[in-house]
Design an enzyme around this catalytic site. Structure first.
Site, PDB file in Angstrom:
ATOM      1  N   GLY A 153       2.849   2.884  13.900  1.00  0.00           N
ATOM      2  CA  GLY A 153       3.653   1.682  14.138  1.00  0.00           C
ATOM      3  C   GLY A 153       3.109   0.904  15.326  1.00  0.00           C
ATOM      4  N   GLU A 172       5.761  22.362  29.641  1.00  0.00           N
ATOM      5  CA  GLU A 172       4.981  21.795  28.558  1.00  0.00           C
ATOM      6  C   GLU A 172       5.303  22.376  27.186  1.00  0.00           C
ATOM      7  OE1 GLU A 172       0.547  20.673  28.532  1.00  0.00           O
ATOM      8  OE2 GLU A 172       2.173  19.362  29.119  1.00  0.00           O
ATOM      9  N   CYS A 189      13.081  10.276   8.193  1.00  0.00           N
ATOM     10  CA  CYS A 189      13.208   9.623   9.496  1.00  0.00           C
ATOM     11  C   CYS A 189      14.641   9.786  10.000  1.00  0.00           C
ATOM     12  CB  CYS A 189      12.836   8.159   9.401  1.00  0.00           C
ATOM     13  SG  CYS A 189      13.725   7.326   8.094  1.00  0.00           S
ATOM     14  N   GLU A 215       9.873   0.710  10.841  1.00  0.00           N
ATOM     15  CA  GLU A 215      10.907   1.731  10.740  1.00  0.00           C
ATOM     16  C   GLU A 215      10.210   3.050  11.038  1.00  0.00           C
ATOM     17  OE1 GLU A 215      12.684   4.594   9.963  1.00  0.00           O
ATOM     18  OE2 GLU A 215      12.771   4.129   7.826  1.00  0.00           O
ATOM     19  N   SER A 269       4.880   6.854  11.050  1.00  0.00           N
ATOM     20  CA  SER A 269       4.893   7.467  12.381  1.00  0.00           C
ATOM     21  C   SER A 269       4.902   6.406  13.485  1.00  0.00           C
ATOM     22  CB  SER A 269       3.670   8.373  12.539  1.00  0.00           C
ATOM     23  OG  SER A 269       2.490   7.613  12.381  1.00  0.00           O
ATOM     24  N   THR A 270       5.416   6.796  14.638  1.00  0.00           N
ATOM     25  CA  THR A 270       5.471   5.898  15.794  1.00  0.00           C
ATOM     26  C   THR A 270       4.069   5.456  16.192  1.00  0.00           C
ATOM     27  OG1 THR A 270       7.289   7.279  16.518  1.00  0.00           O
ATOM     28  CG2 THR A 270       6.444   5.710  18.127  1.00  0.00           C
ATOM     29  N   GLN A 330       1.041  18.844   7.345  1.00  0.00           N
ATOM     30  CA  GLN A 330       2.453  18.835   7.758  1.00  0.00           C
ATOM     31  C   GLN A 330       2.978  20.258   7.856  1.00  0.00           C
ATOM     32  OE1 GLN A 330       4.746  16.180   8.510  1.00  0.00           O
ATOM     33  NE2 GLN A 330       2.816  15.140   8.773  1.00  0.00           N
ATOM     34  N   LYS A 334       0.836  -1.198   0.000  1.00  0.00           N
ATOM     35  CA  LYS A 334       0.000   0.000   0.000  1.00  0.00           C
ATOM     36  C   LYS A 334       0.872   1.249   0.000  1.00  0.00           C
ATOM     37  CE  LYS A 334      -1.877   2.540   3.180  1.00  0.00           C
ATOM     38  NZ  LYS A 334      -1.706   3.842   2.493  1.00  0.00           N
ATOM     39  N   GLU A 348      -1.307   7.538   0.705  1.00  0.00           N
ATOM     40  CA  GLU A 348      -2.404   8.162  -0.047  1.00  0.00           C
ATOM     41  C   GLU A 348      -1.963   9.458  -0.736  1.00  0.00           C
ATOM     42  OE1 GLU A 348      -2.252   7.372   3.110  1.00  0.00           O
ATOM     43  OE2 GLU A 348      -3.185   8.840   4.456  1.00  0.00           O
TER      44      GLU A 348
HETATM   45  P1  NAI Z   1       1.515   7.835   8.920  1.00  0.00           P
HETATM   46  O1  NAI Z   1       2.291   6.957   9.815  1.00  0.00           O
HETATM   47  O2  NAI Z   1       0.067   8.037   9.213  1.00  0.00           O
HETATM   48  O3  NAI Z   1       1.607   7.297   7.397  1.00  0.00           O
HETATM   49  C1  NAI Z   1       2.512   6.333   6.906  1.00  0.00           C
HETATM   50  C2  NAI Z   1       1.743   5.219   6.187  1.00  0.00           C
HETATM   51  O4  NAI Z   1       0.895   4.561   7.120  1.00  0.00           O
HETATM   52  C3  NAI Z   1       0.819   5.688   5.062  1.00  0.00           C
HETATM   53  O5  NAI Z   1       0.829   4.754   4.016  1.00  0.00           O
HETATM   54  C4  NAI Z   1      -0.539   5.683   5.729  1.00  0.00           C
HETATM   55  O6  NAI Z   1      -1.615   5.533   4.812  1.00  0.00           O
HETATM   56  C5  NAI Z   1      -0.426   4.476   6.627  1.00  0.00           C
HETATM   57  N1  NAI Z   1      -1.378   4.460   7.741  1.00  0.00           N
HETATM   58  C6  NAI Z   1      -1.937   5.511   8.392  1.00  0.00           C
HETATM   59  N2  NAI Z   1      -2.795   5.080   9.337  1.00  0.00           N
HETATM   60  C7  NAI Z   1      -2.758   3.723   9.299  1.00  0.00           C
HETATM   61  C8  NAI Z   1      -3.439   2.689  10.028  1.00  0.00           C
HETATM   62  N3  NAI Z   1      -4.309   2.983  10.995  1.00  0.00           N
HETATM   63  N4  NAI Z   1      -3.148   1.407   9.733  1.00  0.00           N
HETATM   64  C9  NAI Z   1      -2.269   1.097   8.764  1.00  0.00           C
HETATM   65  N5  NAI Z   1      -1.627   2.025   8.021  1.00  0.00           N
HETATM   66  C10 NAI Z   1      -1.859   3.317   8.294  1.00  0.00           C
HETATM   67  O7  NAI Z   1       2.227   9.229   8.853  1.00  0.00           O
HETATM   68  P2  NAI Z   1       1.606  10.658   8.457  1.00  0.00           P
HETATM   69  O8  NAI Z   1       0.310  10.846   9.168  1.00  0.00           O
HETATM   70  O9  NAI Z   1       1.578  10.770   6.999  1.00  0.00           O
HETATM   71  O10 NAI Z   1       2.690  11.643   9.066  1.00  0.00           O
HETATM   72  C11 NAI Z   1       2.686  11.937  10.475  1.00  0.00           C
HETATM   73  C12 NAI Z   1       4.073  11.987  11.027  1.00  0.00           C
HETATM   74  O11 NAI Z   1       4.652  10.703  10.926  1.00  0.00           O
HETATM   75  C13 NAI Z   1       5.048  12.901  10.320  1.00  0.00           C
HETATM   76  O12 NAI Z   1       4.939  14.219  10.736  1.00  0.00           O
HETATM   77  C14 NAI Z   1       6.353  12.279  10.707  1.00  0.00           C
HETATM   78  O13 NAI Z   1       6.724  12.737  11.980  1.00  0.00           O
HETATM   79  C15 NAI Z   1       6.058  10.811  10.777  1.00  0.00           C
HETATM   80  N6  NAI Z   1       6.455  10.092   9.556  1.00  0.00           N
HETATM   81  C16 NAI Z   1       7.618   9.385   9.581  1.00  0.00           C
HETATM   82  C17 NAI Z   1       8.078   8.764   8.443  1.00  0.00           C
HETATM   83  C18 NAI Z   1       9.339   8.012   8.454  1.00  0.00           C
HETATM   84  O14 NAI Z   1      10.036   7.982   7.448  1.00  0.00           O
HETATM   85  N7  NAI Z   1       9.685   7.333   9.521  1.00  0.00           N
HETATM   86  C19 NAI Z   1       7.360   8.848   7.176  1.00  0.00           C
HETATM   87  C20 NAI Z   1       6.103   9.567   7.261  1.00  0.00           C
HETATM   88  C21 NAI Z   1       5.704  10.173   8.427  1.00  0.00           C
END
Ligand code: NAI
Ligand code: MG
Length: 518
Positions: free
Chosen positions: A252, A401, A304, A270, A248-249, A351, A194, A197
């Site tokens: 994850g 805070e 990241c 990751e 995101s954590t 963002q 996947k 989006e």
């Molecule tokens: P996200 O963690 O929501 O998105 C990453 C992927 O997870 C996307 O494909 C999304 O569709 C999917 N996803 C979202 N909710 C899910 C769920 N409930 N179950 C399964 N998959 C799901 O990250 P987002 O909201 O785009 O960004 C938020 C923050 O996350 C950023 O500000 C950043 O801090 C962090 N982030 C870290 C990344 C990294 O490389 N480690 C990459 C993207 C975001």
């Protein structure tokens, strides 16, 4: 990136009049969504819609998983294929990506806003090299023969895990796709992937190349859609054997939970980091300035691996900050499709707002804004590369805070929230031990960097740093051969290198009773 290449010879983006591949890719065929829904994808540089994409939901994921399961069954063409032929298919895909490199780089730039040359050189190069690296592994994945007690003999076999799900983020859409797909296929698995989006386009183009390369139907399936629907169905699917996630954590944690509550599928994660750099006074100063700044603002800070906390030895602190400002002035903000541009927009309004909020709170609370700190233009998603230097002792203490919201604390320790924007934060330190303690004072442990000309110090400090990667006198030095992953809450498991093969294979121990020991 393109150093030394005359401007006229720089690769140029292609004109994309219409995006060809916008549907769900299952069984080497293009499908519309079962719900009939589509979703738009936008160009973050202009805000314009690029196209609509079919929106996969749970039912589409089920269909993709069925195809992936059928393709990995014993007796299927994929399972019966020689491992060396799997390797050849991966090389074939890499060849096709080289052929379509300008188009793929253009699509990546349109969808993410990252500068074209970065897409062309870094993302495409990394993706193709990852494929070729794992193409080479395909027929070298084997077990061991073991000396066991008594009159037995034992050997191990490495078998595919089965159907592997992958959930990809928007910051490196193509690269993260390859980091997951290439080792999975090398080991003989099938995949359901996947894309994020925000950025589905390069993944879908890869679908077309998968078919053209000659992979059997169902080996690779691509389900563009949203996290809480398509993503969550992958995480909780009863017939997916493993899921790999970058993001995101918070998500994850949801994915691990979904695995625990469904079929206990394997999970590799990751996640983020609050990555420390330690810059010693004996370093090559200009190198350290340039590398740490690239580390902080590369890909508009949406990494990241972003260099979030830069600790600089007190005696060179002021000079380091001064040079960092000079270097930041050379960053070219502009149209990401222009090969001269080195800095593009953030991915989305959400963002952008989060980053601007954090920058504002930093200013209000008295962190010293040395450079940038503003949006570029009206109603765009561009943010200037921004430099803050450390807070002073008289300011409010770390546990308040508002400081917890912002990245700064009086000692540079982790405050829990990643900026994920082009913001460089520079702290000063006096002693090596202090720098190590502050660097390790984080719930994350993805990457770190040390700048010094003393090899002894570099190795001593790198041994003490609690991160999955330590870069010495460099930053973002990623290679297909080198394992990548985090300590602590930065994730589980390793991607890339030989280590990733273990994440995508089951080990079968075969024990044979011998009639006698000779
Ligand atoms: P996200 O963690 O929501 O998105 C990453 C992927 O997870 C996307 O494909 C999304 O569709 C999917 N996803 C979202 N909710 C899910 C769920 N409930 N179950 C399964 N998959 C799901 O990250 P987002 O909201 O785009 O960004 C938020 C923050 O996350 C950023 O500000 C950043 O801090 C962090 N982030 C870290 C990344 C990294 O490389 N480690 C990459 C993207 C975001
Ligand atoms: Mg999200």
């Amino acid at each position: 990136m393109a150093e030394g290449i005359p401007a006229l010879l720089l690769p140029q983006p292609v004109k994309v009049h219409e995006v060809r591949h916008t549907k769900i890719f299952i069984n080497n065929e293009w499908h519309t969504s079962i719900s009939g829904r589509t979703f738009p994808t936008f160009n973050p540089a202009t805000g314009a819609k690029i196209c609509d994409v079919e929106e996969a939901d749970k039912e589409d994921v089920d269909k993709a998983v069925q195809a992936a399961r059928a393709a990995e069954q014993r007796g299927s063409p994929w399972r019966r294929m020689d491992a060396s032929s799997r390797g050849r298919l991966l090389h074939q895909l890499a060849d096709l990506m080289e052929r379509d490199r300008r188009l793929l780089a253009t699509l990546e730039t349109l969808d993410t806003g990252k500068p074209f040359l970065q897409s062309f050189f870094i993302d495409l190069d990394g993706s193709i090299k990852t494929l070729r690296y794992y193409a080479g592994w395909a027929d070298k994945i084997h077990g061991k023969s073991l000396p066991v007690d008594e009159s037995f003999m034992c050997f191990t076999k490495h078998e595919p895990v089965g159907v592997c799900g992958a959930i990809i983020p928007w910051n490196f859409p193509l690269l993260m796709f390859m980091w997951k797909m290439a080792p999975a296929l090398s080991c003989g698995n099938t995949v359901v992937i996947k894309p994020a989006e925000q950025t589905p386009l390069t993944a879908l183009h890869i679908g077309a190349l998968i078919k053209e390369a000659g992979f059997p139907p169902g080996v690779v399936n691509i389900v563009p859609g949203f996290g809480p629907t398509a993503g969550a169905s992958i995480a909780s699917h009863m017939d997916i054997d493993k899921v790999a996630f970058t993001g995101s954590t918070e998500i994850g944690q949801l994915i691990k939970e979904a695995s625990a509550k469904s079929n206990l599928k394997r999970v590799t994660l990751e996640l983020g980091g609050k990555n420390p750099c330690i810059v010693f006074a004996d370093c090559d100063l200009q190198l350290a300035v340039e590398e740490t700044q690239k580390g902080a603002v590369y890909n508009q800070g949406q990494c990241c691996t972003a260099a979030s906390r830069i600790f600089v030895e007190e005696s060179i602190y002021e000079e380091f900050v001064r040079r960092s400002i000079e270097t930041a002035k050379k960053i070219v903000i502009g149209d990401p499709l222009d090969p001269q541009t080195s800095h593009g927009p953030q991915i989305s309004r959400q963002q952008f707002d989060k980053i601007m909020d954090l920058i504002e709170s930093g200013k209000e609370e008295g962190a010293r804004l040395e450079y940038g700190g503003s949006a570029v233009g009206e109603k765009t998603l561009y943010i200037q590369p921004t430099i803050f230097s450390g807070v002073k002792d008289h300011m409010r203490i770390a546990k308040e805070e508002v400081y917890n919201l912002f990245q700064f604390t009086t000692d540079g320790s982790d405050t829990g929230m990643e900026i994920f924007g082009p913001v460089q934060c520079i702290f000063s330190f006096k002693r090596q031990q202090e720098a190590i303690e502050r660097a390790n004072n984080s719930k994350y442990g993805l990457v770190s960097a040390v700048f010094t000309t003393s090899m002894d110090r570099a190795l001593t400090v790198s041994a003490a740093l609690e991160t999955g990667t330590v870069w010495i006198n460099c930053y973002n030095a990623l290679h297909a051969q080198t394992p990548f992953g985090g300590y602590k809450m930065s994730g589980n498991g390793r991607e890339l290198g030989e280590y990733a093969l273990a994440e995508y294979s089951e080990v079968k121990a075969v024990t044979i009773k011998l009639s006698e020991t000779l």
